[in-house]
Design an enzyme around this catalytic site. Structure first.
Site, PDB file in Angstrom:
ATOM      1  N   ASN A  98       0.979  -1.174   0.134  1.00 60.24           N
ATOM      2  CA  ASN A  98       0.048  -0.001  -0.078  1.00 60.24           C
ATOM      3  C   ASN A  98       0.799   1.323   0.003  1.00 60.24           C
ATOM      4  O   ASN A  98       1.938   1.145   0.115  1.00 60.24           O
ATOM      5  CB  ASN A  98      -1.058   0.103   1.236  1.00 60.24           C
ATOM      6  CG  ASN A  98      -0.275  -0.093   2.636  1.00 60.24           C
ATOM      7  OD1 ASN A  98       0.613   0.833   2.944  1.00 60.24           O
ATOM      8  ND2 ASN A  98      -0.470  -1.038   3.363  1.00 60.24           N
ATOM      9  N   LYS A 135      10.476 -16.257 -10.018  1.00 59.38           N
ATOM     10  CA  LYS A 135       9.532 -15.050 -10.536  1.00 59.38           C
ATOM     11  C   LYS A 135       8.650 -15.934 -11.432  1.00 59.38           C
ATOM     12  O   LYS A 135       9.161 -16.736 -12.192  1.00 59.38           O
ATOM     13  CB  LYS A 135      10.620 -14.283 -11.421  1.00 59.38           C
ATOM     14  CG  LYS A 135       9.508 -13.104 -12.178  1.00 59.38           C
ATOM     15  CD  LYS A 135      10.539 -12.120 -13.061  1.00 59.38           C
ATOM     16  CE  LYS A 135       9.624 -11.356 -13.819  1.00 59.38           C
ATOM     17  NZ  LYS A 135      10.461 -10.475 -14.973  1.00 59.38           N
ATOM     18  N   ASP A 181      -4.453  -6.584   5.388  1.00 55.83           N
ATOM     19  CA  ASP A 181      -5.504  -7.747   5.963  1.00 55.83           C
ATOM     20  C   ASP A 181      -5.027  -9.189   5.176  1.00 55.83           C
ATOM     21  O   ASP A 181      -5.628 -10.087   5.742  1.00 55.83           O
ATOM     22  CB  ASP A 181      -6.966  -7.152   5.472  1.00 55.83           C
ATOM     23  CG  ASP A 181      -7.401  -5.929   6.218  1.00 55.83           C
ATOM     24  OD1 ASP A 181      -6.846  -5.652   7.210  1.00 55.83           O
ATOM     25  OD2 ASP A 181      -7.909  -4.969   5.546  1.00 55.83           O
ATOM     26  N   LYS A 194     -12.219  -4.256  19.146  1.00 51.39           N
ATOM     27  CA  LYS A 194     -10.808  -4.581  19.461  1.00 51.39           C
ATOM     28  C   LYS A 194     -10.329  -4.052  20.850  1.00 51.39           C
ATOM     29  O   LYS A 194      -9.029  -4.234  21.032  1.00 51.39           O
ATOM     30  CB  LYS A 194      -9.944  -4.065  18.330  1.00 51.39           C
ATOM     31  CG  LYS A 194     -10.447  -4.520  17.051  1.00 51.39           C
ATOM     32  CD  LYS A 194      -9.574  -4.281  15.814  1.00 51.39           C
ATOM     33  CE  LYS A 194      -9.991  -4.846  14.409  1.00 51.39           C
ATOM     34  NZ  LYS A 194      -9.092  -4.872  13.277  1.00 51.39           N
ATOM     35  N   LYS A 213     -14.700  -0.112  15.517  1.00 53.92           N
ATOM     36  CA  LYS A 213     -13.416  -0.661  15.628  1.00 53.92           C
ATOM     37  C   LYS A 213     -12.872  -0.734  16.983  1.00 53.92           C
ATOM     38  O   LYS A 213     -12.246  -1.525  17.908  1.00 53.92           O
ATOM     39  CB  LYS A 213     -12.273  -0.041  14.378  1.00 53.92           C
ATOM     40  CG  LYS A 213     -10.958  -0.788  14.486  1.00 53.92           C
ATOM     41  CD  LYS A 213     -10.226  -0.069  13.415  1.00 53.92           C
ATOM     42  CE  LYS A 213      -8.824  -0.521  13.117  1.00 53.92           C
ATOM     43  NZ  LYS A 213      -8.216  -0.149  12.081  1.00 53.92           N
ATOM     44  N   PHE A 224      -5.253   3.112  14.775  1.00 49.64           N
ATOM     45  CA  PHE A 224      -5.692   3.976  13.646  1.00 49.64           C
ATOM     46  C   PHE A 224      -6.779   3.471  12.884  1.00 49.64           C
ATOM     47  O   PHE A 224      -6.936   2.290  12.355  1.00 49.64           O
ATOM     48  CB  PHE A 224      -4.251   4.329  12.949  1.00 49.64           C
ATOM     49  CG  PHE A 224      -3.814   5.581  13.270  1.00 49.64           C
ATOM     50  CD1 PHE A 224      -3.404   6.519  12.634  1.00 49.64           C
ATOM     51  CD2 PHE A 224      -3.063   5.493  14.550  1.00 49.64           C
ATOM     52  CE1 PHE A 224      -2.659   7.801  12.899  1.00 49.64           C
ATOM     53  CE2 PHE A 224      -2.307   6.552  15.035  1.00 49.64           C
ATOM     54  CZ  PHE A 224      -2.302   7.718  14.267  1.00 49.64           C
TER      55      PHE A 224
END
Length: 390
Positions: free
Chosen positions: A201, A282, A272, A336, A332, A318
């Site tokens: 990301n 490869k 995730d 959690k 959340k 976060f």
């Protein structure tokens, strides 16, 4: 607070007037003490003008024990810059000028030093031994930072910026997190597809690194677990960096460290999912056909720490949301077992991945809600830490 700023003979002494100005702006009373060599870089008139008080630089000028009267007046002594010379003097109990004598007389009161020197000098075993000696006595080191040095090379040795030193002093007292250990996660994770490709990301790690530096500036020992990033930490003496690649590696590091910590702030952008299989070579294109990847779920670091959390620990997560931001963040937080959740919204221009600014909403389990304007990530980090440790 009554603060004495000690200045020694390094090029970074030119930053001392700005440090004095910022301390006074923060409401502190300031007096200055300087070595003879410091006055080669910054003048007596400048220091007396910005502090509004006489400069102490000559042990014998007044014929009085001024180092004792100044020690009685001061509540904290900040040495910036702290050269290898003054660090070595204090570690060896040498008092041969005004500032070194004052430092020895200041025993029992808080002392903060901002080291500044060439990177080779900083790395010398004698300097590191002296630094560790001073730290064992309770003297706090702020920095040094990494960057370009006056000698023209780059490395660890730059004096921390004046604002960082002011932040280290803390609000309402020095080093509010002194003696505490905190975990911070930062950056992205990379989940390998084969020997050259990965799923990742856009996280740069800037927010997590800012949090680690702000915690260290407040006196905490920091365990920074970071995914792949080009960033380096500036407050290296109080930040232990664990570099990992995948979500599972980050999970292993975070769960190992967390039981020893007073709290944790998990700002990393953890994948995730990961590919079910990773090829050790490869993967080649197979004609004109596409590729199908089977993904499996990664362990949930935040939920695991929430289940491990004991009484007295603080856990901060976060949430980066695009829809129903606050409702999703609140769920959340509860699911959690978090104490706080920091909400980023991609709807806010200038916030999110890869930029130097951020805008956040800090939501507490007690129903509290703190909103920041668009600020630098360093300023946001200080706001988060002040909120979750108040």
């Amino acid at each position: 607070m009554k603060i004495i700023v000690g200045i020694t003979g390094g090029i970074a002494a030119y930053k001392a007037p700005e440090l004095v100005r910022l301390l006074k702006k923060a409401g502190h009373e300031v007096r200055c003490a300087a070595t003879e060599h410091a006055l080669e870089f910054v003048t007596r008139v400048t220091l007396e003008t910005v502090s509004g008080a006489p400069l102490y630089s000559d042990l014998f000028a007044s014929g009085r024990t001024e180092h004792i009267s100044l020690k009685d007046w001061g509540e904290m002594l900040v040495v910036a810059p702290a050269t290898a010379n003054i660090i070595g003097k204090v570690a060896s109990g040498i008092a041969d000028d005004a500032l070194s004598t004052l430092l020895l007389a200041f025993s029992g009161k808080p002392v903060v030093m901002a080291p500044a020197m060439n990177c080779e000098m900083w790395a010398h075993p004698a300097v590191q031994r002296n630094v560790e000696t001073l730290k064992s006595w309770g003297i706090r080191m702020v920095g040094p930072a990494e960057g370009e040095l006056a000698c023209g090379v780059s490395g660890v040795g730059r004096m921390a910026e004046p604002q960082q030193i002011v932040d280290a002093i803390g609000e309402g007292g020095p080093l509010k997190l002194n003696g505490e250990r905190w975990l911070v996660t930062a950056g992205p994770t990379y989940e390998r597809i084969d020997s050259v490709r990965f799923i990742g990301n856009y996280s740069s790690g800037k927010m997590g690194f800012a949090l680690a530096e702000a915690l260290a500036g407040a006196g905490a020992e920091v365990e920074l677990v970071t995914g792949p990033t080009s960033l380096n930490i500036s407050t290296s003496q109080r930040v232990n960096v664990h570099r990992v690649e995948s979500a599972r590696e980050m999970y292993a590091a975070a769960t190992e460290v967390f039981p020893r910590c007073h709290g944790a702030i998990l700002s990393a952008a953890v994948a995730d999912y990961r590919p079910a299989e990773c090829a050790d070579h490869k993967l080649k294109k197979n004609g004109s056909e596409g590729m199908t990847l089977e993904l499996v779920q990664n362990p949930d670091i935040l939920a695991t720490l929430g289940g491990m959390k004991r009484e007295g620990q603080t856990l901060v997560g976060f949430a980066l949301e695009t829809d129903n931001e606050e409702a999703n963040a609140q769920r959340k937080l509860e699911k959690k077992n978090l104490d706080y959740i920091v909400l980023n919204s991609l709807r806010d221009k200038g916030a999110g991945f890869g930029v130097d600014t951020n805008k956040v909403y800090i939501i507490g389990r007690d129903g509290s809600r703190t909103e920041s304007p668009l600020l630098s990530k360093q300023e946001v980090a200080r706001l988060i830490i002040n909120t979750v440790t108040s």
